[in-house]
Design a protein around this motif. Structure first.
Motif, PDB file in Angstrom:
ATOM      1  N   LEU A  24      48.104  -0.735  43.606  1.00 21.98           N
ATOM      2  CA  LEU A  24      48.268   0.396  44.930  1.00 21.98           C
ATOM      3  C   LEU A  24      46.571   0.026  45.786  1.00 21.98           C
ATOM      4  O   LEU A  24      46.618   0.306  47.164  1.00 21.98           O
ATOM      5  CB  LEU A  24      48.194   1.960  44.313  1.00 21.98           C
ATOM      6  CG  LEU A  24      49.659   2.030  44.248  1.00 21.98           C
ATOM      7  CD1 LEU A  24      49.205   3.676  43.360  1.00 21.98           C
ATOM      8  CD2 LEU A  24      49.591   2.447  45.279  1.00 21.98           C
ATOM      9  N   SER A  25      45.720  -0.654  45.005  1.00 19.89           N
ATOM     10  CA  SER A  25      44.039  -0.880  45.667  1.00 19.89           C
ATOM     11  C   SER A  25      44.594  -2.118  45.831  1.00 19.89           C
ATOM     12  O   SER A  25      43.491  -2.241  46.969  1.00 19.89           O
ATOM     13  CB  SER A  25      42.967  -1.156  44.767  1.00 19.89           C
ATOM     14  OG  SER A  25      43.406  -2.653  43.235  1.00 19.89           O
ATOM     15  N   HIS A  26      45.411  -3.063  46.285  1.00 16.87           N
ATOM     16  CA  HIS A  26      45.442  -4.199  47.058  1.00 16.87           C
ATOM     17  C   HIS A  26      46.819  -3.782  47.918  1.00 16.87           C
ATOM     18  O   HIS A  26      46.930  -5.015  48.763  1.00 16.87           O
ATOM     19  CB  HIS A  26      46.332  -5.467  45.578  1.00 16.87           C
ATOM     20  CG  HIS A  26      44.876  -5.895  45.260  1.00 16.87           C
ATOM     21  ND1 HIS A  26      45.039  -5.063  43.662  1.00 16.87           N
ATOM     22  CD2 HIS A  26      44.095  -6.979  45.283  1.00 16.87           C
ATOM     23  CE1 HIS A  26      43.841  -6.294  43.399  1.00 16.87           C
ATOM     24  NE2 HIS A  26      43.712  -7.292  43.525  1.00 16.87           N
ATOM     25  N   VAL A  29      56.103   0.058  45.780  1.00 18.78           N
ATOM     26  CA  VAL A  29      55.646   0.135  43.628  1.00 18.78           C
ATOM     27  C   VAL A  29      55.755   1.960  42.800  1.00 18.78           C
ATOM     28  O   VAL A  29      55.518   2.572  44.046  1.00 18.78           O
ATOM     29  CB  VAL A  29      53.897  -0.205  43.185  1.00 18.78           C
ATOM     30  CG1 VAL A  29      53.123   0.925  43.986  1.00 18.78           C
ATOM     31  CG2 VAL A  29      53.339  -0.468  41.695  1.00 18.78           C
ATOM     32  N   ILE A  30      56.279   1.427  42.270  1.00 17.98           N
ATOM     33  CA  ILE A  30      56.751   2.751  41.290  1.00 17.98           C
ATOM     34  C   ILE A  30      56.634   2.567  39.440  1.00 17.98           C
ATOM     35  O   ILE A  30      56.545   1.874  39.111  1.00 17.98           O
ATOM     36  CB  ILE A  30      57.982   3.258  41.447  1.00 17.98           C
ATOM     37  CG1 ILE A  30      58.232   4.690  40.181  1.00 17.98           C
ATOM     38  CG2 ILE A  30      59.129   2.198  41.365  1.00 17.98           C
ATOM     39  CD1 ILE A  30      59.706   5.778  41.124  1.00 17.98           C
ATOM     40  N   PRO A  90      47.434  -9.191  38.061  1.00 16.31           N
ATOM     41  CA  PRO A  90      48.603  -8.440  38.808  1.00 16.31           C
ATOM     42  C   PRO A  90      48.292  -8.999  40.163  1.00 16.31           C
ATOM     43  O   PRO A  90      49.339  -8.845  41.621  1.00 16.31           O
ATOM     44  CB  PRO A  90      48.971  -7.001  38.652  1.00 16.31           C
ATOM     45  CG  PRO A  90      48.457  -6.593  37.060  1.00 16.31           C
ATOM     46  CD  PRO A  90      47.288  -8.088  36.813  1.00 16.31           C
ATOM     47  N   ALA A  91      47.001  -9.334  40.603  1.00 14.52           N
ATOM     48  CA  ALA A  91      46.836  -9.951  42.182  1.00 14.52           C
ATOM     49  C   ALA A  91      46.971 -10.429  42.492  1.00 14.52           C
ATOM     50  O   ALA A  91      47.574 -11.130  43.784  1.00 14.52           O
ATOM     51  CB  ALA A  91      45.521  -9.586  41.951  1.00 14.52           C
ATOM     52  N   LEU A  92      47.782 -11.849  41.851  1.00  7.84           N
ATOM     53  CA  LEU A  92      47.805 -13.012  42.520  1.00  7.84           C
ATOM     54  C   LEU A  92      49.418 -12.900  42.483  1.00  7.84           C
ATOM     55  O   LEU A  92      49.848 -13.534  43.767  1.00  7.84           O
ATOM     56  CB  LEU A  92      47.807 -13.873  41.397  1.00  7.84           C
ATOM     57  CG  LEU A  92      46.206 -14.350  40.765  1.00  7.84           C
ATOM     58  CD1 LEU A  92      46.260 -15.941  39.006  1.00  7.84           C
ATOM     59  CD2 LEU A  92      45.005 -14.658  41.655  1.00  7.84           C
ATOM     60  N   ALA A 105      49.583   1.563  34.361  1.00  8.66           N
ATOM     61  CA  ALA A 105      47.681   0.638  35.141  1.00  8.66           C
ATOM     62  C   ALA A 105      48.388  -0.568  36.493  1.00  8.66           C
ATOM     63  O   ALA A 105      47.713  -0.572  36.680  1.00  8.66           O
ATOM     64  CB  ALA A 105      48.090  -0.414  33.755  1.00  8.66           C
ATOM     65  N   THR A 106      49.367  -1.028  35.881  1.00  4.32           N
ATOM     66  CA  THR A 106      49.371  -2.158  37.484  1.00  4.32           C
ATOM     67  C   THR A 106      49.922  -1.411  38.729  1.00  4.32           C
ATOM     68  O   THR A 106      49.894  -1.946  39.558  1.00  4.32           O
ATOM     69  CB  THR A 106      50.843  -2.890  36.476  1.00  4.32           C
ATOM     70  OG1 THR A 106      50.690  -3.634  35.801  1.00  4.32           O
ATOM     71  CG2 THR A 106      51.102  -4.371  37.489  1.00  4.32           C
TER      72      THR A 106
END
Length: 226
Positions: free
Chosen positions: A195-197, A32-33, A165-167, A189-190
């Motif tokens: 990153l947390s997922h 992700v960037i 976004p998690a979905l 934000a996304t």
């Protein structure tokens, strides 16, 4: 597959459309960037997909300067302007078109069978703008992979369609587990949510491969020589 941008830039100085950018994309967890401004996500996606050459720096695939190979092996997914479906078209029309691009039969029967397999049959005649974000990201990613040479996906600004976004990240992680290199070009934000997922930060260097430890030479004991 390894895609690398090495100080790749479009334009120069303060007026650069894309300032020098270094990042890597490979298989495993989706990368992700975060890219800000209106047009920069599209331009970065075009660089990653080999559709444009940087004004300075390099874009490589598996260590080679080969934009033809990069373009052949990489699909842009829902990239604004260049790979975004017309909002009012029905889903079955878009799927039929993608089948044709992939050299597959594109009859209504084939299209509807495909949508049934993805549990999207109820959306067949619905304008694509009405497709929920989770289904949109999953469907367009799977359609891109129908092309035989594609083994990397550049997902551009999926956050613009809303949703959690998690979905939709979950479905991308499942696709990546099949050996597909994926990068999500999104906003700050996304990026934090992904990153947390478990997404990988594309700006972080890949871990160096460790060299196998050399085996210590063996010496025979005097007894064994006698």
């Amino acid at each position: 597959m390894l895609i690398a941008l090495e100080s790749a830039a479009i334009g120069q100085g303060l007026a650069a459309s894309v300032p020098p950018l270094s990042m890597t994309v490979t298989d495993g967890a989706p990368a992700v960037i975060a890219v800000e401004t209106a047009e920069r996500p599209m331009l970065v996606s075009l660089l990653l997909g080999g559709r444009i050459r940087p004004d300075s720096g390099r874009v490589t695939v598996d260590g080679r300067d080969d934009l033809d190979e990069l373009r052949r092996r990489t699909a842009l997914v829902d990239t604004p302007v260049v790979a975004e479906p017309t909002a009012g078209l029905s889903l079955e029309s878009i799927v039929a078109e993608e089948f044709s691009f992939a050299g597959q039969p594109s009859s209504r029967r084939e299209v509807r069978h495909y949508l049934k397999r993805l549990d999207l049959f109820d959306y067949a005649r619905v304008p694509v703008r009405s497709l929920p974000p989770l289904h949109r990201t999953r469907l367009f990613s799977e359609l891109a992979l129908l092309r035989s040479d594609v083994d990397a996906l550049v997902i551009t600004s999926p956050e613009r369609h809303g949703g959690d976004p998690a979905l939709w990240y979950g479905t991308l992680a499942e696709i990546a587990a099949r050996g597909i290199a994926i990068v999500v070009v999104t906003d700050a934000a996304t990026r934090g949510i992904l990153l947390s997922h478990g997404a990988r930060d594309a700006l972080e260097p890949l871990p160096a491969l460790e060299e196998p430890a050399a085996e210590a030479p063996t010496t025979e004991s005097p007894e064994s020589q006698s």
